[in-house]
Write a protein that holds these residues in place. Structure first.
Motif: not given
Length: 69
Positions: A1-7, A46-51
């Motif tokens: 899943m692409i979202l997993d890789r981005i995270a 914030t993006l790193v925390a959400l990831a």
């Protein structure tokens, strides 16, 4: 899943940033964005925390279900 890789990529960036803070007392994200209180570093933090929160879900997924999709 692409979202997993981005995270995962964002979590790795965060880990490298924390490593540079711990080893060298140098915050790369703040340096690039103009200080910790600037808007860009705060968005990145914030993006790193959400990831990181997203990556917690990776611990509870079955391996077979992840590779079959």
């Amino acid at each position: 899943m692409i979202l997993d890789r981005i995270a995962l990529l964002l979590v790795i960036i965060g880990a490298l940033n924390w490593g540079s803070i711990g080893l060298f007392r140098f915050d790369l994200v703040a340096w690039i964005g103009g200080g910790q209180e600037a808007l860009i570093p705060r968005i990145i933090y914030t993006l790193v925390a959400l990831a990181g929160l997203w990556c917690v879900s990776l611990l509870f997924r079955s391996r077979e279900a992840h590779y079959t999709t």
